[in-house]
Design an enzyme around this catalytic site. Sequence first.
Site, PDB file in Angstrom:
ATOM      1  N   ASP A 164       8.103  -6.218  -0.363  1.00 19.47           N
ATOM      2  CA  ASP A 164       9.096  -6.258  -1.430  1.00 19.47           C
ATOM      3  C   ASP A 164      10.497  -6.387  -0.855  1.00 19.47           C
ATOM      4  OD1 ASP A 164       8.370  -3.446  -0.576  1.00 19.47           O
ATOM      5  OD2 ASP A 164      10.212  -3.027  -1.677  1.00 19.47           O
ATOM      6  N   TYR A 188       0.905   5.029  -6.501  1.00 25.30           N
ATOM      7  CA  TYR A 188       1.876   4.030  -6.055  1.00 25.30           C
ATOM      8  C   TYR A 188       1.446   2.595  -6.370  1.00 25.30           C
ATOM      9  CZ  TYR A 188       3.684   7.922  -3.280  1.00 25.30           C
ATOM     10  OH  TYR A 188       4.195   9.141  -2.880  1.00 25.30           O
ATOM     11  N   ASN A 234       6.588   3.926   5.690  1.00 21.42           N
ATOM     12  CA  ASN A 234       7.458   4.124   6.862  1.00 21.42           C
ATOM     13  C   ASN A 234       6.675   4.309   8.161  1.00 21.42           C
ATOM     14  OD1 ASN A 234       6.507   6.616   6.120  1.00 21.42           O
ATOM     15  ND2 ASN A 234       8.454   7.691   6.379  1.00 21.42           N
TER      16      ASN A 234
END
Length: 204
Positions: free
Chosen positions: A102, A17, A77
């Site tokens: 972001d 990621y 999350n």
Amino acid sequence: MSELFLIVGLGNPGSQYSQTRHNAGFWFLDALYKQTATGTGNGDAGLRLQAKVSAEIYRARVYARDCIFAKPVVFMNHSGQAVRALLDYYKVNTENLLVAYDDLDLPPGTARLKKGGGHGGHNGMRDIFRHLDSTDFLRLRIGIGHPGFKDAVTGYVLSRPPADQEQKIMHSIGDAIAVMPDLLAGNVSKATKDLHTGDESPTN
């Protein structure tokens, strides 16, 4: 100012990621660390895992302010879990918290400071809202652009931007770092004005 200031960059842990748009908050924190660590006496210390707060952290005197840099090691999350633990462990008030993340609603090349407001549908921010008593904290929104339709959002944020967009994002991160001395000195209005007038995009 003597109070400890907490700067959290949001992203997903793991090398798969690291170059994705959703990790722009990590990019900001890494860039800030690289620019400010030199001369602190801890330039080679890096961010170190602190399991009790579910984050990698770095503590130093930055622009005359005692700061904690933090990158949660939980997935986006679950960011609220780490932010709550950081605030509690280091006894930081939310008024001395900055969260960088972001933002789909801003184009690449644009960064915006704001205090308070909603989570804008951002999963990391939504979870932070669940864990904090107050949402009146500073946010740095780093524009990544929008794919154009909702069904494409997940794939978009979890992919690497093309080189031209990535360059614009990193430029906006540089703009944000340039106003950090004012922000950390308590001159939030000046930092905000300078950041918002320092790029080519209209204020959002």
